[in-house]
Design an enzyme around this catalytic site. Structure first.
Site, short mmCIF file in Angstrom:
data_model
loop_
_atom_site.label_atom_id
_atom_site.label_comp_id
_atom_site.label_asym_id
_atom_site.label_seq_id
_atom_site.Cartn_x
_atom_site.Cartn_y
_atom_site.Cartn_z
N GLU A 138 -170.60 -49.18 -17.03
CA GLU A 138 -169.73 -48.01 -17.22
C GLU A 138 -168.46 -48.26 -16.63
O GLU A 138 -168.21 -48.95 -15.66
CB GLU A 138 -170.51 -47.22 -15.71
CG GLU A 138 -171.62 -46.63 -16.17
CD GLU A 138 -171.94 -45.25 -17.01
OE1 GLU A 138 -170.85 -44.72 -17.38
OE2 GLU A 138 -172.86 -44.63 -17.49
N HIS A 176 -172.32 -46.01 -26.02
CA HIS A 176 -173.22 -44.87 -25.79
C HIS A 176 -173.26 -44.02 -26.81
O HIS A 176 -174.36 -43.62 -27.52
CB HIS A 176 -172.93 -44.25 -24.36
CG HIS A 176 -174.16 -43.43 -24.07
ND1 HIS A 176 -174.04 -42.67 -22.86
CD2 HIS A 176 -175.54 -43.44 -24.46
CE1 HIS A 176 -175.59 -42.27 -22.45
NE2 HIS A 176 -176.22 -42.75 -23.62
N ASP A 186 -169.43 -41.24 -25.47
CA ASP A 186 -168.43 -42.47 -24.78
C ASP A 186 -168.74 -43.62 -25.46
O ASP A 186 -169.68 -44.07 -25.98
CB ASP A 186 -168.92 -42.33 -23.42
CG ASP A 186 -170.63 -42.49 -23.06
OD1 ASP A 186 -170.90 -41.58 -23.73
OD2 ASP A 186 -170.98 -43.11 -22.23
#
Length: 268
Positions: A138, A176, A186
């Site tokens: 992330e 993603h 994303d």
């Protein structure tokens, strides 16, 4: 006495670090869960659902399951601290192996061999349980901004280590929005996929000025060969264009067709 004097500053630093860590409570939960997994693995033999053998036979040929994909996300939140909190609240049921802040700080939140809850309902090629065979990373980014250079530098170093440690194929560094194009976008279209591909993380295309797309070119089959789920045709096309052309518009275009025609051959 001299050794004690040398150790005191180190001990003080460790004590101070433990006392100021805002995640002490959730770290205890992490350790408790990993100990439970270790206990489960240590059972010898593990209980089998079919118990008709007179004795257990353990193979001599085994290894830990290893990740084969790296999935890159943006956090869609407003700060690294907000994301760390989200990933330490049991009720959210979401997590990732790594969180990289804008300043380049890397938080390794979960052992690489364990399963994070980062991909959700997703598909890439024939793989439908991405959480079980991937590393989730992330990037602190709300989805509407460019990515900090310090953050990308840390990402590159991390990807180098992961690729080397787990022998992850270049084609298996994806986003993603690639594995879940109907609901995710994303990392956003500003993410420098081309730069990453030049370092061996993801595939890319070359100059298309001389590419001639055949009239019978089946672009949906080509997108499926790349890896996209074509159940929702429109979403698959948008996902492909966002990743490979930094384009978020709908529908296949002549330029996108050229890129796809050239690129899909690399995935065959």
């Amino acid at each position: 006495m001299r050794k004690l004097c040398l150790l005191l500053p180190v001990l003080a630093l460790l004590i101070n670090s433990c006392s100021t860590n805002p995640y002490r409570a959730t770290n205890k939960s992490y350790k408790k869960q990993t100990k439970a997994f270790a206990k489960l693995l240590s059972q010898y033999p593990l209980q089998d659902s079919v118990n008709n053998a007179s004795y257990f036979v353990g193979t001599t040929n085994l290894s830990m399951r290893r990740p084969n994909f790296v999935i890159i996300h943006h956090t869609a939140q407003n700060s690294c601290e907000q994301t760390l909190k989200t990933f330490t609240l049991p009720r959210t049921q979401v997590s990732a192996h790594y969180v990289i802040c804008k300043d380049g700080t890397v938080h390794h939140m979960l052992n690489d061999y364990l399963r994070a809850h980062h991909a959700g309902v997703s598909r890439w090629g024939n793989s439908t349980d991405i959480n079980s065979n991937s590393i989730g990373i992330e990037l602190d980014n709300n989805g509407f901004e460019s990515f900090d250079e310090r953050q990308l530098n840390s990402l590159n170093l991390l990807l180098e280590r992961l690729k080397k440690s787990f022998n992850i194929p270049s084609a298996n560094f994806i986003g993603h929005g690639d594995i879940a194009p109907t609901r995710k976008n994303d990392p956003n279209w500003r993410f420098p996929w081309q730069t990453l591909s030049e370092k061996g993380f993801g595939l890319w295309w070359s100059d298309t000025s001389n590419v001639q797309v055949p009239e019978n070119f089946d672009y949906l089959t080509a997108i499926r060969i790349v890896g996209y789920d074509v159940k929702d045709t429109s979403a698959a096309i948008v996902g492909f264009k966002r990743h490979f052309l930094m384009d978020t518009t709908k529908g296949m275009t002549p330029e996108a067709a050229k890129v796809l025609f050239q690129l899909h051959k690399k995935y065959l």
